[in-house]
Design a protein around this motif. Structure first.
Motif, short mmCIF file in Angstrom:
data_model
loop_
_atom_site.label_atom_id
_atom_site.label_comp_id
_atom_site.label_asym_id
_atom_site.label_seq_id
_atom_site.Cartn_x
_atom_site.Cartn_y
_atom_site.Cartn_z
N ALA A 82 0.84 -1.20 0.00
CA ALA A 82 0.00 0.00 0.00
C ALA A 82 0.88 1.26 0.00
O ALA A 82 0.60 2.22 -0.73
CB ALA A 82 -0.94 -0.01 1.21
N LEU A 83 1.94 1.25 0.79
CA LEU A 83 2.86 2.39 0.83
C LEU A 83 3.53 2.63 -0.52
O LEU A 83 3.82 3.77 -0.89
CB LEU A 83 3.93 2.19 1.91
CG LEU A 83 3.46 2.29 3.35
CD1 LEU A 83 4.60 1.91 4.30
CD2 LEU A 83 2.96 3.70 3.66
N ARG A 84 3.80 1.57 -1.24
CA ARG A 84 4.48 1.67 -2.54
C ARG A 84 3.52 1.88 -3.70
O ARG A 84 3.93 1.92 -4.85
CB ARG A 84 5.31 0.42 -2.79
CG ARG A 84 6.43 0.24 -1.79
CD ARG A 84 7.16 -1.04 -2.01
NE ARG A 84 8.08 -1.27 -0.90
CZ ARG A 84 9.01 -2.19 -0.92
NH1 ARG A 84 9.14 -2.97 -1.98
NH2 ARG A 84 9.80 -2.34 0.11
N GLY A 85 2.23 1.97 -3.41
CA GLY A 85 1.24 2.19 -4.47
C GLY A 85 0.87 0.95 -5.23
O GLY A 85 0.23 1.02 -6.28
N VAL A 86 1.25 -0.22 -4.73
CA VAL A 86 0.92 -1.47 -5.41
C VAL A 86 -0.56 -1.80 -5.23
O VAL A 86 -1.20 -2.35 -6.11
CB VAL A 86 1.81 -2.63 -4.89
CG1 VAL A 86 1.37 -3.96 -5.45
CG2 VAL A 86 3.27 -2.35 -5.23
N ASP A 90 -9.08 1.02 -3.79
CA ASP A 90 -10.19 0.06 -3.81
C ASP A 90 -9.75 -1.34 -3.42
O ASP A 90 -10.55 -2.27 -3.44
CB ASP A 90 -10.84 0.04 -5.20
CG ASP A 90 -9.87 -0.38 -6.29
OD1 ASP A 90 -8.65 -0.51 -6.01
OD2 ASP A 90 -10.33 -0.59 -7.43
N GLY A 91 -8.47 -1.52 -3.07
CA GLY A 91 -7.97 -2.82 -2.66
C GLY A 91 -7.45 -3.67 -3.81
O GLY A 91 -6.96 -4.77 -3.59
N SER A 92 -7.53 -3.15 -5.04
CA SER A 92 -7.06 -3.92 -6.19
C SER A 92 -5.54 -3.83 -6.29
O SER A 92 -4.93 -2.85 -5.88
CB SER A 92 -7.69 -3.39 -7.48
OG SER A 92 -7.29 -2.05 -7.69
N VAL A 93 -4.94 -4.88 -6.84
CA VAL A 93 -3.49 -4.91 -7.02
C VAL A 93 -3.18 -4.29 -8.39
O VAL A 93 -3.76 -4.67 -9.39
CB VAL A 93 -2.95 -6.36 -6.96
CG1 VAL A 93 -1.47 -6.41 -7.27
CG2 VAL A 93 -3.23 -6.96 -5.59
N ARG A 94 -2.26 -3.36 -8.39
CA ARG A 94 -1.84 -2.71 -9.63
C ARG A 94 -0.60 -3.43 -10.14
O ARG A 94 0.48 -3.32 -9.58
CB ARG A 94 -1.53 -1.24 -9.36
CG ARG A 94 -2.74 -0.48 -8.88
CD ARG A 94 -2.36 0.93 -8.57
NE ARG A 94 -3.55 1.70 -8.24
CZ ARG A 94 -3.49 2.90 -7.71
NH1 ARG A 94 -2.33 3.46 -7.46
NH2 ARG A 94 -4.61 3.54 -7.42
N LEU A 95 -0.76 -4.20 -11.22
CA LEU A 95 0.31 -5.06 -11.71
C LEU A 95 1.59 -4.32 -12.09
O LEU A 95 2.67 -4.79 -11.76
CB LEU A 95 -0.18 -5.93 -12.87
CG LEU A 95 -1.17 -7.03 -12.46
CD1 LEU A 95 -1.60 -7.83 -13.67
CD2 LEU A 95 -0.57 -7.95 -11.41
N PRO A 96 1.55 -3.19 -12.80
CA PRO A 96 2.82 -2.53 -13.13
C PRO A 96 3.60 -2.14 -11.87
O PRO A 96 4.81 -2.35 -11.80
CB PRO A 96 2.40 -1.30 -13.92
CG PRO A 96 1.06 -1.65 -14.49
CD PRO A 96 0.42 -2.53 -13.44
N GLU A 97 2.91 -1.62 -10.86
CA GLU A 97 3.58 -1.25 -9.63
C GLU A 97 4.10 -2.46 -8.88
O GLU A 97 5.17 -2.44 -8.28
CB GLU A 97 2.64 -0.43 -8.73
CG GLU A 97 2.33 0.96 -9.23
CD GLU A 97 1.20 1.01 -10.25
OE1 GLU A 97 0.73 -0.05 -10.71
OE2 GLU A 97 0.78 2.12 -10.61
N LEU A 98 3.34 -3.57 -8.94
CA LEU A 98 3.77 -4.80 -8.28
C LEU A 98 5.04 -5.34 -8.91
O LEU A 98 6.00 -5.66 -8.23
CB LEU A 98 2.66 -5.85 -8.32
CG LEU A 98 3.01 -7.23 -7.76
CD1 LEU A 98 3.41 -7.14 -6.29
CD2 LEU A 98 1.86 -8.19 -7.93
N THR A 99 5.06 -5.44 -10.24
CA THR A 99 6.24 -5.98 -10.91
C THR A 99 7.45 -5.09 -10.66
O THR A 99 8.55 -5.58 -10.45
CB THR A 99 6.01 -6.17 -12.42
OG1 THR A 99 5.59 -4.94 -13.00
CG2 THR A 99 4.98 -7.25 -12.68
N GLU A 100 7.25 -3.78 -10.66
CA GLU A 100 8.35 -2.85 -10.39
C GLU A 100 8.84 -3.01 -8.96
O GLU A 100 10.03 -3.06 -8.68
CB GLU A 100 7.90 -1.41 -10.64
CG GLU A 100 9.00 -0.40 -10.45
CD GLU A 100 8.51 1.01 -10.71
OE1 GLU A 100 8.90 1.90 -9.94
OE2 GLU A 100 7.74 1.22 -11.66
#
Length: 113
Positions: A82-86, A90-100
């Motif tokens: 959450a701190l990193r914007g992943v 809305d609780g959804s996972v943001r894939l570009p931020e996750l992979t980064e």
């Protein structure tokens, strides 16, 4: 399955979320022999029994330990994400931020993330 000897159907019922085809193929793969002992019992009708080898017991214990750690650490991981914007508001996972965040390349398999 640790410490137990199970027949095919009992083992199949114990393992969920896997197709019959994949389950059967996996049990008959030669590389599984180091983890699972397979014994054909010559009775009428014949049947097959399965139990973990010593290496299989050790692998199961380590898998359980890792699963426990993941379960215990999930709130901390979620907080960091959450701190990193992943994780979005809305609780959804943001894939570009996750992979980064994980240091993965921008493409995974055939799909671009």
């Amino acid at each position: 399955m640790q410490g137990e000897t199970l027949r095919y159907r009992a083992l199949r019922r114990a393992i969920v979320r896997i197709s019959e085809r994949v389950f059967s193929k996996t049990l008959n793969a030669p590389e599984i022999d180091v983890l699972v002992h397979r014994e054909v019992v010559e009775v009428m009708p014949p049947h097959v029994e399965y139990c973990l080898t010593d290496l299989g017991v050790e692998a199961a214990e380590r898998r359980r330990s890792l699963a426990d750690w993941i379960e215990d650490s999930l709130p901390r991981v979620g907080g960091e994400w959450a701190l990193r914007g992943v994780i979005g508001p809305d609780g959804s996972v943001r894939l570009p931020e996750l992979t980064e965040s994980l240091g993965l390349p921008g493409r995974v398999g055939r799909r671009s993330v």
